[in-house]
Design an enzyme around this catalytic site. Structure first.
Site, PDB file in Angstrom:
ATOM      1  N   ASN A 104       0.909  -1.213  -0.079  1.00 60.29           N
ATOM      2  CA  ASN A 104      -0.065  -0.116   0.052  1.00 60.29           C
ATOM      3  C   ASN A 104       0.776   1.306  -0.028  1.00 60.29           C
ATOM      4  O   ASN A 104       0.356   2.240  -0.659  1.00 60.29           O
ATOM      5  CB  ASN A 104      -0.977  -0.038   1.237  1.00 60.29           C
ATOM      6  CG  ASN A 104      -1.364   1.111   1.759  1.00 60.29           C
ATOM      7  OD1 ASN A 104      -2.316   1.891   0.983  1.00 60.29           O
ATOM      8  ND2 ASN A 104      -0.988   1.963   2.898  1.00 60.29           N
ATOM      9  N   SER A 154      -4.214   3.191  -8.500  1.00 64.96           N
ATOM     10  CA  SER A 154      -5.020   4.289  -8.331  1.00 64.96           C
ATOM     11  C   SER A 154      -6.023   4.541  -9.577  1.00 64.96           C
ATOM     12  O   SER A 154      -5.505   3.913 -10.413  1.00 64.96           O
ATOM     13  CB  SER A 154      -4.034   5.551  -8.325  1.00 64.96           C
ATOM     14  OG  SER A 154      -4.723   6.644  -8.372  1.00 64.96           O
ATOM     15  N   TYR A 168       3.350   9.664 -11.524  1.00 64.54           N
ATOM     16  CA  TYR A 168       2.419   8.872 -10.466  1.00 64.54           C
ATOM     17  C   TYR A 168       1.619   7.876 -11.375  1.00 64.54           C
ATOM     18  O   TYR A 168       1.541   6.605 -11.049  1.00 64.54           O
ATOM     19  CB  TYR A 168       1.704   9.891  -9.812  1.00 64.54           C
ATOM     20  CG  TYR A 168       0.590   9.192  -8.767  1.00 64.54           C
ATOM     21  CD1 TYR A 168       1.216   8.729  -7.770  1.00 64.54           C
ATOM     22  CD2 TYR A 168      -0.626   9.095  -9.209  1.00 64.54           C
ATOM     23  CE1 TYR A 168       0.389   7.940  -6.799  1.00 64.54           C
ATOM     24  CE2 TYR A 168      -1.398   8.593  -8.286  1.00 64.54           C
ATOM     25  CZ  TYR A 168      -1.083   7.992  -7.133  1.00 64.54           C
ATOM     26  OH  TYR A 168      -2.070   7.389  -6.274  1.00 64.54           O
ATOM     27  N   SER A 171       3.645   4.954 -12.586  1.00 63.49           N
ATOM     28  CA  SER A 171       4.097   4.142 -11.765  1.00 63.49           C
ATOM     29  C   SER A 171       2.862   3.442 -11.308  1.00 63.49           C
ATOM     30  O   SER A 171       2.826   2.056 -10.898  1.00 63.49           O
ATOM     31  CB  SER A 171       4.601   4.695 -10.319  1.00 63.49           C
ATOM     32  OG  SER A 171       3.468   5.525  -9.779  1.00 63.49           O
ATOM     33  N   LYS A 172       1.725   3.886 -11.242  1.00 63.39           N
ATOM     34  CA  LYS A 172       0.536   3.126 -10.637  1.00 63.39           C
ATOM     35  C   LYS A 172      -0.037   2.191 -11.889  1.00 63.39           C
ATOM     36  O   LYS A 172      -0.662   1.076 -11.721  1.00 63.39           O
ATOM     37  CB  LYS A 172      -0.564   4.144 -10.266  1.00 63.39           C
ATOM     38  CG  LYS A 172      -0.406   4.802  -8.871  1.00 63.39           C
ATOM     39  CD  LYS A 172      -0.065   3.671  -7.927  1.00 63.39           C
ATOM     40  CE  LYS A 172      -0.044   4.534  -6.600  1.00 63.39           C
ATOM     41  NZ  LYS A 172       0.276   3.500  -5.458  1.00 63.39           N
ATOM     42  N   ILE A 201      -9.678   9.425  -1.730  1.00 64.53           N
ATOM     43  CA  ILE A 201     -10.109   9.015  -0.404  1.00 64.53           C
ATOM     44  C   ILE A 201      -9.212  10.117   0.628  1.00 64.53           C
ATOM     45  O   ILE A 201      -8.179  10.292   0.294  1.00 64.53           O
ATOM     46  CB  ILE A 201      -9.367   7.500  -0.181  1.00 64.53           C
ATOM     47  CG1 ILE A 201      -9.653   6.768  -1.103  1.00 64.53           C
ATOM     48  CG2 ILE A 201      -9.458   7.047   1.312  1.00 64.53           C
ATOM     49  CD1 ILE A 201     -10.997   6.247  -1.551  1.00 64.53           C
TER      50      ILE A 201
HETATM   51  P1  NAD Z   1      -0.496   8.315   3.045  1.00 68.67           P
HETATM   52  O1  NAD Z   1       0.378   9.685   2.552  1.00 68.67           O
HETATM   53  O2  NAD Z   1      -1.485   8.753   3.929  1.00 68.67           O
HETATM   54  O3  NAD Z   1       0.251   7.250   3.695  1.00 68.67           O
HETATM   55  C1  NAD Z   1       1.105   6.844   2.710  1.00 68.67           C
HETATM   56  C2  NAD Z   1       1.968   5.882   3.826  1.00 68.67           C
HETATM   57  O4  NAD Z   1       3.214   5.241   2.986  1.00 68.67           O
HETATM   58  C3  NAD Z   1       2.767   6.825   4.810  1.00 68.67           C
HETATM   59  O5  NAD Z   1       2.554   6.209   6.116  1.00 68.67           O
HETATM   60  C4  NAD Z   1       4.231   6.775   4.419  1.00 68.67           C
HETATM   61  O6  NAD Z   1       5.088   7.077   5.364  1.00 68.67           O
HETATM   62  C5  NAD Z   1       4.590   5.535   3.547  1.00 68.67           C
HETATM   63  N1  NAD Z   1       5.758   5.474   2.630  1.00 68.67           N
HETATM   64  C6  NAD Z   1       5.803   6.436   1.779  1.00 68.67           C
HETATM   65  N2  NAD Z   1       6.960   6.376   1.229  1.00 68.67           N
HETATM   66  C7  NAD Z   1       7.642   5.288   2.006  1.00 68.67           C
HETATM   67  C8  NAD Z   1       8.703   4.447   1.718  1.00 68.67           C
HETATM   68  N3  NAD Z   1       9.709   4.699   0.827  1.00 68.67           N
HETATM   69  N4  NAD Z   1       9.007   3.413   2.557  1.00 68.67           N
HETATM   70  C9  NAD Z   1       8.164   3.199   3.427  1.00 68.67           C
HETATM   71  N5  NAD Z   1       6.974   3.794   3.503  1.00 68.67           N
HETATM   72  C10 NAD Z   1       6.647   4.720   2.797  1.00 68.67           C
HETATM   73  O7  NAD Z   1      -1.423   7.774   1.880  1.00 68.67           O
HETATM   74  P2  NAD Z   1      -2.625   7.224   1.568  1.00 68.67           P
HETATM   75  O8  NAD Z   1      -3.577   8.078   0.881  1.00 68.67           O
HETATM   76  O9  NAD Z   1      -3.362   6.363   2.640  1.00 68.67           O
HETATM   77  O10 NAD Z   1      -2.626   6.273   0.142  1.00 68.67           O
HETATM   78  C11 NAD Z   1      -2.140   4.964   0.192  1.00 68.67           C
HETATM   79  C12 NAD Z   1      -1.877   4.168  -0.803  1.00 68.67           C
HETATM   80  O11 NAD Z   1      -3.066   4.484  -1.792  1.00 68.67           O
HETATM   81  C13 NAD Z   1      -0.788   4.964  -1.922  1.00 68.67           C
HETATM   82  O12 NAD Z   1      -0.160   3.939  -2.675  1.00 68.67           O
HETATM   83  C14 NAD Z   1      -1.526   5.955  -2.845  1.00 68.67           C
HETATM   84  O13 NAD Z   1      -0.832   6.048  -4.089  1.00 68.67           O
HETATM   85  C15 NAD Z   1      -2.859   4.998  -3.011  1.00 68.67           C
HETATM   86  N6  NAD Z   1      -4.085   5.912  -3.303  1.00 68.67           N
HETATM   87  C16 NAD Z   1      -4.509   6.882  -2.648  1.00 68.67           C
HETATM   88  C17 NAD Z   1      -5.656   7.750  -2.780  1.00 68.67           C
HETATM   89  C18 NAD Z   1      -6.207   8.657  -2.116  1.00 68.67           C
HETATM   90  O14 NAD Z   1      -7.089   9.312  -2.485  1.00 68.67           O
HETATM   91  N7  NAD Z   1      -5.776   8.766  -0.820  1.00 68.67           N
HETATM   92  C19 NAD Z   1      -6.241   7.460  -4.183  1.00 68.67           C
HETATM   93  C20 NAD Z   1      -5.383   6.603  -5.073  1.00 68.67           C
HETATM   94  C21 NAD Z   1      -4.721   5.998  -4.900  1.00 68.67           C
END
Ligand code: NAD
Length: 272
Positions: A104, A154, A168, A171-172, A201
């Protein structure tokens, strides 16, 4: 009554210090799984563990599934292959390879394509795609048979909506290809892999993006936000728990014949 249970299962969740990862950790814990939580942010990772520990105390009486679950945390920068390999060496030493892998962790920086250099592209690919590539490789190599993978991609992978997110999006998109290729090569060895495409989200990550947009009064971003919100068929953003529930479903026996699926959890964004 059908109940989703992860009793006797061990799950590794990356990015567990925040947002979707933290919500998934809590839900998996309450479903009975032992947890290996991984993130680079030690402070917030400890917070996740504390929240789980306090729910353990509160739920002890009425949540018999949760009472024996174990939670281990590992601080790892997942952008580095050697650190990922070391993590799996440590897990291997415990003799308890997880049954479920939830990839994740991810970042979503806005970057002007025409101004990008090699280093910034490399970083985003290392965190968002290569980390999942090496995590899955270690998991399959060490587990050998019968494992479950849920990767987080994503909606941007198939519907690049926001400007300045080319790295981005690619990558996704790679995460989708990785997941589906794994099902082809390792499905017959009992590996089941699926990929979730979250939409909008509300998490710590997206909150800080919104804050930055307001503080810098970046009109391009404000406009993107407006168009984005207009397209949300349910008229609202999702909660991390609403993604976590789908991750739980895909990790459970209820999804025993779901293989290589790309599942949007986006409140209808892609369909409107
Ligand atoms: P967030 O930023 O709240 O949490 C991401 C977590 O990943 C953080 O705790 C961060 O410390 C950790 N992280 C980042 N880089 C890291 C690394 N190099 N090594 C270890 N840990 C690392 O993100 P989120 O919004 O909860 O998103 C989670 C996933 O869902 C991501 O992959 C994001 O791309 C995907 N996503 C989120 C959304 C959204 O709207 N929130 C939409 C589409 C996709």
């Amino acid at each position: 009554m059908i109940e989703i249970s992860l009793l006797e299962k061990r799950a590794l969740i990356t990015g567990a210090a925040s947002g979707i990862g933290r919500a998934t950790a809590k839900l998996f814990y309450n479903s009975g799984a032992d947890l290996i939580l991984v993130d680079q942010n030690i402070y917030e990772l400890n917070e996740t563990k504390k929240e789980i520990d306090s729910s353990k105390k509160n739920n002890y009486k009425d949540n018999s599934k949760a009472k024996d679950s174990k939670v281990e945390i590992y601080t790892v920068d997942l952008s580095k292959k050697e650190k990922i390999d070391k993590l799996w060496d440590k897990i291997d030493e415990t003799g308890k390879i997880p049954d479920i892998l939830v990839n994740n962790a991810g970042i979503y920086p806005f970057q002007d394509y025409l101004k990008m250099d090699e280093k910034s592209l490399e970083h985003i690919m290392d965190v968002n795609l290569n980390s999942m590539f090496w995590m899955c490789q270690n998991f399959i190599k060490r587990k050998k048979r019968d494992g479950i993978i849920v990767n987080i991609s994503s909606i941007e992978a198939i519907m690049p909506f926001k400007e300045d997110t080319i790295p981005y999006s690619i990558s996704k998109a790679g995460v989708i290809s990785l997941t589906r290729s794994i099902t082809r090569d390792y499905g017959r060895r009992g590996f089941r892999a699926n990929v979730i495409l979250p939409g909008a989200i509300r998490t710590e990550g997206t909150n800080s993006l919104i804050k930055k947009t307001i503080q810098t009064l970046d009109f391009k971003l404000v406009n993107v936000g407006y168009l984005f919100n207009k397209r949300l068929a349910m008229g609202r953003w999702g909660k991390p728990e609403e993604v976590a529930k789908v991750i739980l479903f895909l990790s459970s026996d209820l999804a025993s014949y779901v293989q290589g699926a790309m599942l949007p959890v986006d409140g209808g964004f892609l369909s409107s």
